[in-house]
Scaffold this motif. Structure first.
Motif, PDB file in Angstrom:
ATOM      1  N   PRO A 159     -32.140  44.350   0.332  1.00 25.45           N
ATOM      2  CA  PRO A 159     -32.818  45.962  -0.437  1.00 25.45           C
ATOM      3  C   PRO A 159     -31.713  47.407   0.321  1.00 25.45           C
ATOM      4  O   PRO A 159     -31.572  46.955   2.285  1.00 25.45           O
ATOM      5  CB  PRO A 159     -33.638  46.194  -0.581  1.00 25.45           C
ATOM      6  CG  PRO A 159     -34.796  44.278  -0.485  1.00 25.45           C
ATOM      7  CD  PRO A 159     -33.511  43.816   0.127  1.00 25.45           C
ATOM      8  N   PRO A 160     -30.691  47.927   0.086  1.00 25.49           N
ATOM      9  CA  PRO A 160     -30.164  48.949   0.868  1.00 25.49           C
ATOM     10  C   PRO A 160     -30.839  50.341   1.462  1.00 25.49           C
ATOM     11  O   PRO A 160     -30.761  51.183   0.948  1.00 25.49           O
ATOM     12  CB  PRO A 160     -28.727  49.255   0.462  1.00 25.49           C
ATOM     13  CG  PRO A 160     -29.010  48.963  -1.290  1.00 25.49           C
ATOM     14  CD  PRO A 160     -31.044  47.592  -1.685  1.00 25.49           C
ATOM     15  N   ARG A 161     -31.820  49.544   1.941  1.00 24.96           N
ATOM     16  CA  ARG A 161     -32.826  50.542   2.967  1.00 24.96           C
ATOM     17  C   ARG A 161     -33.447  50.247   3.744  1.00 24.96           C
ATOM     18  O   ARG A 161     -33.031  49.627   4.175  1.00 24.96           O
ATOM     19  CB  ARG A 161     -33.867  50.627   1.833  1.00 24.96           C
ATOM     20  CG  ARG A 161     -34.559  49.823   1.804  1.00 24.96           C
ATOM     21  CD  ARG A 161     -35.483  50.715   0.875  1.00 24.96           C
ATOM     22  NE  ARG A 161     -36.628  49.164   0.704  1.00 24.96           N
ATOM     23  CZ  ARG A 161     -36.947  48.137  -0.096  1.00 24.96           C
ATOM     24  NH1 ARG A 161     -36.363  47.872  -1.130  1.00 24.96           N
ATOM     25  NH2 ARG A 161     -37.530  47.077  -0.019  1.00 24.96           N
ATOM     26  N   THR A 162     -34.032  51.449   4.989  1.00 29.40           N
ATOM     27  CA  THR A 162     -34.518  50.589   5.627  1.00 29.40           C
ATOM     28  C   THR A 162     -36.508  51.002   5.846  1.00 29.40           C
ATOM     29  O   THR A 162     -36.612  51.667   4.736  1.00 29.40           O
ATOM     30  CB  THR A 162     -34.137  52.023   7.409  1.00 29.40           C
ATOM     31  OG1 THR A 162     -34.834  53.589   6.734  1.00 29.40           O
ATOM     32  CG2 THR A 162     -32.417  52.371   7.270  1.00 29.40           C
ATOM     33  N   VAL A 163     -36.867  50.471   7.088  1.00 29.53           N
ATOM     34  CA  VAL A 163     -38.382  50.439   6.376  1.00 29.53           C
ATOM     35  C   VAL A 163     -38.607  50.599   8.048  1.00 29.53           C
ATOM     36  O   VAL A 163     -38.604  49.968   9.228  1.00 29.53           O
ATOM     37  CB  VAL A 163     -38.658  48.447   5.880  1.00 29.53           C
ATOM     38  CG1 VAL A 163     -39.805  48.142   6.150  1.00 29.53           C
ATOM     39  CG2 VAL A 163     -38.243  48.454   4.991  1.00 29.53           C
ATOM     40  N   ALA A 164     -40.107  51.259   8.561  1.00 28.10           N
ATOM     41  CA  ALA A 164     -41.210  51.114   9.362  1.00 28.10           C
ATOM     42  C   ALA A 164     -41.849  49.894   9.604  1.00 28.10           C
ATOM     43  O   ALA A 164     -42.646  49.710   8.260  1.00 28.10           O
ATOM     44  CB  ALA A 164     -41.452  52.396   8.987  1.00 28.10           C
ATOM     45  N   VAL A 165     -41.528  49.619  10.861  1.00 27.72           N
ATOM     46  CA  VAL A 165     -42.483  48.169  11.397  1.00 27.72           C
ATOM     47  C   VAL A 165     -43.124  48.605  12.273  1.00 27.72           C
ATOM     48  O   VAL A 165     -43.333  49.294  13.167  1.00 27.72           O
ATOM     49  CB  VAL A 165     -41.620  47.074  11.800  1.00 27.72           C
ATOM     50  CG1 VAL A 165     -40.577  46.591  10.466  1.00 27.72           C
ATOM     51  CG2 VAL A 165     -41.204  46.907  12.737  1.00 27.72           C
ATOM     52  N   ASP A 166     -44.640  48.168  12.093  1.00 27.62           N
ATOM     53  CA  ASP A 166     -45.664  48.070  13.578  1.00 27.62           C
ATOM     54  C   ASP A 166     -44.784  47.361  14.673  1.00 27.62           C
ATOM     55  O   ASP A 166     -44.773  46.170  14.611  1.00 27.62           O
ATOM     56  CB  ASP A 166     -46.956  47.776  13.336  1.00 27.62           C
ATOM     57  CG  ASP A 166     -47.455  48.516  11.866  1.00 27.62           C
ATOM     58  OD1 ASP A 166     -47.231  49.851  11.483  1.00 27.62           O
ATOM     59  OD2 ASP A 166     -48.746  47.606  11.267  1.00 27.62           O
ATOM     60  N   ALA A 167     -45.134  48.439  15.880  1.00 21.69           N
ATOM     61  CA  ALA A 167     -44.527  47.244  17.151  1.00 21.69           C
ATOM     62  C   ALA A 167     -46.098  46.943  17.286  1.00 21.69           C
ATOM     63  O   ALA A 167     -46.580  46.758  17.029  1.00 21.69           O
ATOM     64  CB  ALA A 167     -44.503  48.372  18.597  1.00 21.69           C
ATOM     65  N   ALA A 168     -44.654  46.346  18.279  1.00 22.55           N
ATOM     66  CA  ALA A 168     -45.763  45.191  19.493  1.00 22.55           C
ATOM     67  C   ALA A 168     -46.483  46.001  20.366  1.00 22.55           C
ATOM     68  O   ALA A 168     -46.484  47.263  20.796  1.00 22.55           O
ATOM     69  CB  ALA A 168     -45.471  43.949  20.186  1.00 22.55           C
ATOM     70  N   PRO A 169     -47.629  45.548  20.533  1.00 21.01           N
ATOM     71  CA  PRO A 169     -49.070  46.616  21.661  1.00 21.01           C
ATOM     72  C   PRO A 169     -48.243  46.926  22.783  1.00 21.01           C
ATOM     73  O   PRO A 169     -47.061  46.048  23.357  1.00 21.01           O
ATOM     74  CB  PRO A 169     -50.217  45.511  22.004  1.00 21.01           C
ATOM     75  CG  PRO A 169     -50.233  44.442  20.986  1.00 21.01           C
ATOM     76  CD  PRO A 169     -48.154  44.609  20.621  1.00 21.01           C
ATOM     77  N   GLU A 171     -44.968  48.725  22.996  1.00 21.29           N
ATOM     78  CA  GLU A 171     -44.111  49.251  22.507  1.00 21.29           C
ATOM     79  C   GLU A 171     -44.005  50.724  21.508  1.00 21.29           C
ATOM     80  O   GLU A 171     -45.212  50.635  20.692  1.00 21.29           O
ATOM     81  CB  GLU A 171     -43.349  48.000  21.708  1.00 21.29           C
ATOM     82  CG  GLU A 171     -43.826  46.662  23.104  1.00 21.29           C
ATOM     83  CD  GLU A 171     -42.881  45.748  22.513  1.00 21.29           C
ATOM     84  OE1 GLU A 171     -41.915  46.401  21.056  1.00 21.29           O
ATOM     85  OE2 GLU A 171     -41.966  44.582  23.091  1.00 21.29           O
ATOM     86  N   ALA A 172     -43.342  50.968  21.286  1.00 25.90           N
ATOM     87  CA  ALA A 172     -42.630  52.312  20.191  1.00 25.90           C
ATOM     88  C   ALA A 172     -43.043  51.772  19.217  1.00 25.90           C
ATOM     89  O   ALA A 172     -41.900  50.893  18.982  1.00 25.90           O
ATOM     90  CB  ALA A 172     -41.594  53.325  20.562  1.00 25.90           C
ATOM     91  N   PRO A 173     -43.021  52.419  17.919  1.00 25.21           N
ATOM     92  CA  PRO A 173     -42.768  51.911  16.502  1.00 25.21           C
ATOM     93  C   PRO A 173     -41.218  51.614  16.541  1.00 25.21           C
ATOM     94  O   PRO A 173     -39.984  52.612  16.836  1.00 25.21           O
ATOM     95  CB  PRO A 173     -43.113  52.938  15.815  1.00 25.21           C
ATOM     96  CG  PRO A 173     -43.937  53.399  16.691  1.00 25.21           C
ATOM     97  CD  PRO A 173     -44.010  53.640  18.400  1.00 25.21           C
ATOM     98  N   ARG A 174     -40.909  50.835  15.356  1.00 30.62           N
ATOM     99  CA  ARG A 174     -39.113  50.679  15.511  1.00 30.62           C
ATOM    100  C   ARG A 174     -38.913  50.962  14.100  1.00 30.62           C
ATOM    101  O   ARG A 174     -39.765  50.628  12.921  1.00 30.62           O
ATOM    102  CB  ARG A 174     -39.110  49.263  15.133  1.00 30.62           C
ATOM    103  CG  ARG A 174     -39.372  49.200  17.010  1.00 30.62           C
ATOM    104  CD  ARG A 174     -38.335  49.733  17.457  1.00 30.62           C
ATOM    105  NE  ARG A 174     -36.445  49.923  17.227  1.00 30.62           N
ATOM    106  CZ  ARG A 174     -35.256  48.734  17.224  1.00 30.62           C
ATOM    107  NH1 ARG A 174     -35.726  47.861  18.149  1.00 30.62           N
ATOM    108  NH2 ARG A 174     -34.127  48.926  16.334  1.00 30.62           N
ATOM    109  N   THR A 175     -38.129  51.401  13.818  1.00 24.69           N
ATOM    110  CA  THR A 175     -37.309  51.297  12.057  1.00 24.69           C
ATOM    111  C   THR A 175     -36.270  50.583  11.963  1.00 24.69           C
ATOM    112  O   THR A 175     -35.274  49.958  12.943  1.00 24.69           O
ATOM    113  CB  THR A 175     -36.568  52.404  12.014  1.00 24.69           C
ATOM    114  OG1 THR A 175     -37.920  53.644  11.690  1.00 24.69           O
ATOM    115  CG2 THR A 175     -36.675  52.524  10.499  1.00 24.69           C
ATOM    116  N   VAL A 176     -36.105  49.216  11.092  1.00 25.90           N
ATOM    117  CA  VAL A 176     -35.747  48.458  10.797  1.00 25.90           C
ATOM    118  C   VAL A 176     -35.286  48.256   9.517  1.00 25.90           C
ATOM    119  O   VAL A 176     -35.159  49.108   8.711  1.00 25.90           O
ATOM    120  CB  VAL A 176     -35.252  46.705  11.271  1.00 25.90           C
ATOM    121  CG1 VAL A 176     -36.070  47.019  12.765  1.00 25.90           C
ATOM    122  CG2 VAL A 176     -36.850  47.201  10.490  1.00 25.90           C
ATOM    123  N   GLY A 177     -33.743  47.465   8.908  1.00 31.00           N
ATOM    124  CA  GLY A 177     -32.969  47.062   8.023  1.00 31.00           C
ATOM    125  C   GLY A 177     -34.351  46.793   7.041  1.00 31.00           C
ATOM    126  O   GLY A 177     -34.829  45.865   7.435  1.00 31.00           O
TER     127      GLY A 177
END
Length: 665
Positions: A159-169, A171-177
């Motif tokens: 899918p051609p989009r980005t997704v926000a994922v929960d970070a490990a305790p 750590e700052a939240p991340r956005t990934v493909g």
């Protein structure tokens, strides 16, 4: 008796050697351990691995004894040796060359710490909510879960989009493909079934996204990072974890495809057309080919994922060897083919429509600008005759680090303050191209009071926030934006297409598609100053169809991957001898299969020839070429030294590489 494979670059030593096992080493000399063995012909000790242990045969030849068992750890499982041997034979290479890439050097402290550890056998690898979420992601592709569970070979368009994922305790939240979440979900489902998964990506940026997608969904003890950027002890400790009889998820670069994890149920490759997945060291096997061999040997599932479809995978889809699985609701970015209009100034780099889109998007968030090259001005030309400006000392290209700076040679580093054009005698230069830094400078003046971020090899950036900013990035170095980019401008597309390479359009489509996939929903993606089939493929998001068209064009010319291509390099006599032997070993090889030999332009006496052959002839061609390499190496080794005892010039022997992506002579 122990049969060992020695660690040597000499092709004539690429076989199993028999050694006697002394009584004092009988308990420790088991298959898979490191040993030291004497080599009579060389009069020295070599590192080796025991492959088999059996009874000594009745032959009247005396066997040399093993000298030492270096470590009790069985670092070479039988399955790994079988895989490496099969891959090396397919590529006409040596098994030891591949083992050197896979098995890290021994680190004593890391080994002792590993042997003294206590396994936490009660750890739950995948929490129930993470497994349920993973299955939801996979269900967006009908039949994908069933095919992976059945061990099939599958190709999907991510899918051609980005997704926000929960970070490990902590750590700052991340956005990934979204592709990272897809591969992570497939690995989670495999791990929950009690089997290992191997995820192979081109570079550390992709690896970081996968790690972020798995960070809070899998117990950390079940994640293994395998890449050359880690320290020696870290790599060796990770390899020992892979060898343990517990499933895990291995994330790594190209050599991770060989990771001897316990009961592998899935091997997944992201963006297999990326050249970084092709091993540059001998025997030069692409991770995709190694994965195909592994799937055939072990019966695990094989997943190819990407925003584009490589012609290699599309060929496999076309013959039914790989199954294509499409998303239930496919999405595509909003791509606009931008061209200059009559209202634009001559030579304007950013058309007015793309400029207006960027200005509007900056009111809401970041804008991505993709350029072809890093630096300020990667090349300079004569201001009068427009010929490339070259260094008078070494002939290298002159570059400018900033506007008004003294030109500097890109090869030898000497400044060229007194440069004169050898053609028109002009002493003035002008910038022939714009790099990432010059583009950032120009856009910074066009959009005052706007934050400008440069992302390239010298300025790595993994992620940018949602605040307005102009992000100028070279191809492949684009950071992920929180919430996605509000607009994407693909500059220098015409320059990218000018590269002299068979796969240039295929690579360009991949670069542009990966950048377009970072856009926010409904954000415009402007491809500047390019038309034709590759531009239409991006605009319609029909990359598999473009790959099929490329295959159709290459078929009459027998260009890869329609046919396999081998390259032979070496002295003329050795190349001719190898070609004569090849025609004898493969008598039905067509006359037009051989191109060359052609002398190289460096006056070293080295010639190059190409051999094009179909896939059914692959085994015979590889065996013949490998035999020629060994014969050439033996002749070179037995040749007497030059007068005065000088050694022979290194590398003056036959070199063979199979499955080259571009057959350019």
């Amino acid at each position: 008796m122990a049969r060992v494979v020695v660690d040597s670059p000499l092709p004539q030593l690429d076989r199993l050697f028999d050694y006697a096992i002394p009584d004092e080493l009988a308990a420790a000399a088991v298959p898979g351990v490191r040993v030291k063995v004497p080599l009579r012909s060389a009069g020295r000790m070599l590192d080796a691995f025991i492959v088999e242990v059996g009874e000594e045969d009745a032959a009247d030849r005396p066997l040399s004894p093993l000298d030492e068992v270096v470590s009790p750890v069985e670092v070479l499982p039988a399955s790994l040796h079988t895989l490496v041997r099969r891959v090396a034979d397919r590529a006409a290479g040596s098994a030891s060359d591949i083992l050197r890439l896979v098995i890290p050097k021994r680190m004593v402290r890391a080994e002792k710490a590993w042997l003294a550890r206590e396994d936490d056998t009660d750890a739950d690898p995948v929490p129930a909510p993470a497994l349920e979420a993973a299955r939801g992601v996979l269900d967006a592709f009908p039949t994908l879960r069933e095919k992976l569970a059945a061990g099939e070979r599958v190709a999907v368009s991510a899918p051609p989009r980005t997704v926000a994922v929960d970070a490990a305790p902590g750590e700052a939240p991340r956005t990934v493909g979204a592709w990272a979440v897809l591969l992570a979900s497939a690995a989670i489902e495999t791990l929950a079934a009690g089997r290992s998964a191997v995820l192979v990506v081109p570079d550390h940026r992709d690896q970081a996204q996968l790690e972020a997608a798995l960070a809070d969904r899998v117990d950390g003890d079940f994640l293994v990072r395998d890449d050359a950027r880690r320290s020696g002890p870290e790599r060796y400790a990770a390899y020992l974890r892979v060898l343990s009889p517990r499933p895990c998820i291995v994330i790594g670069n190209r050599s991770a495809v060989y990771a001897p994890a316990h009961d592998v149920g899935l091997v997944a490759l992201w963006d297999d057309s990326d050249p970084l997945l092709a091993e540059p060291l001998s025997p030069g096997v692409h991770a995709r080919d190694a994965a195909l061999v592994r799937q055939e040997l072990e019966g695990c599932a094989l997943l190819f994922a990407g925003h584009t479809r490589s012609t290699d995978v599309e060929r496999l889809v076309g013959i039914g060897w790989v199954t294509e699985v499409r998303a239930a609701r496919p999405a595509r970015p909003r791509v606009v083919l931008s061209a200059t209009t009559a209202d634009d100034a001559p030579g304007r780099r950013v058309p007015s429509v793309a400029y207006a889109a960027a200005r509007e998007a900056l009111a809401h968030g970041p804008v991505l600008v993709q350029v072809a090259r890093p630096g300020y001005a990667p090349s300079l030309v004569c201001a009068e005759c427009r010929r490339p400006a070259r260094c008078a000392h070494c002939g290298g290209p002159l570059r400018a680090n900033r506007r008004g700076a003294v030109p500097v040679c890109g090869w030898c580093g000497l400044s060229a303050a007194d440069w004169r054009c050898p053609h028109c005698r002009s002493d003035r230069v002008r910038m022939g191209s714009s790099g990432s830094e010059r583009t950032a400078d120009e856009l910074g003046r066009a959009f005052p009071n706007t934050r400008v971020i440069v992302a390239d090899g010298a300025h790595p950036v993994d992620q940018v926030d949602e605040r307005p900013a102009l992000v100028v990035a070279t191809r492949g170095a684009e950071p992920v934006a929180v919430g996605g980019y509000r607009a994407v401008l693909l500059l220098d597309a015409d320059r990218m297409l000018q590269a002299d390479d068979l796969r240039t359009p295929e690579h360009c489509l991949r670069w542009w598609s990966n950048a377009a996939a970072l856009a926010a929903p409904d954000a415009p993606v402007h491809l500047v100053a390019v038309a034709g089939p590759v531009a239409r493929a991006l605009a319609t998001w029909s990359q598999p169809a473009y790959a099929r068209g490329e295959l159709a064009e290459r078929a009459p010319l027998l260009m890869p991957p329609v046919a396999r291509v081998a390259r032979l390099e070496g002295p003329l006599a050795q190349v001719d001898a190898a070609l004569i032997a090849l025609r004898s070993d493969v008598p039905d090889l067509p006359d037009e299969a051989v191109l060359g030999p052609v002398a190289q332009q460096d006056d070293t006496g080295v010639v190059r020839a190409l051999v094009r052959f179909d896939y059914p002839r692959g085994r015979l061609v590889a065996e013949s070429l490998r035999a020629s390499v060994i014969r050439a190496a033996l002749r070179t080794r037995s040749r007497p030294k030059a007068a005065g005892g000088a050694s022979r010039a290194p590398g003056n022997t036959l070199r063979v590489r199979l499955d080259i992506p571009d057959p350019e002579l």
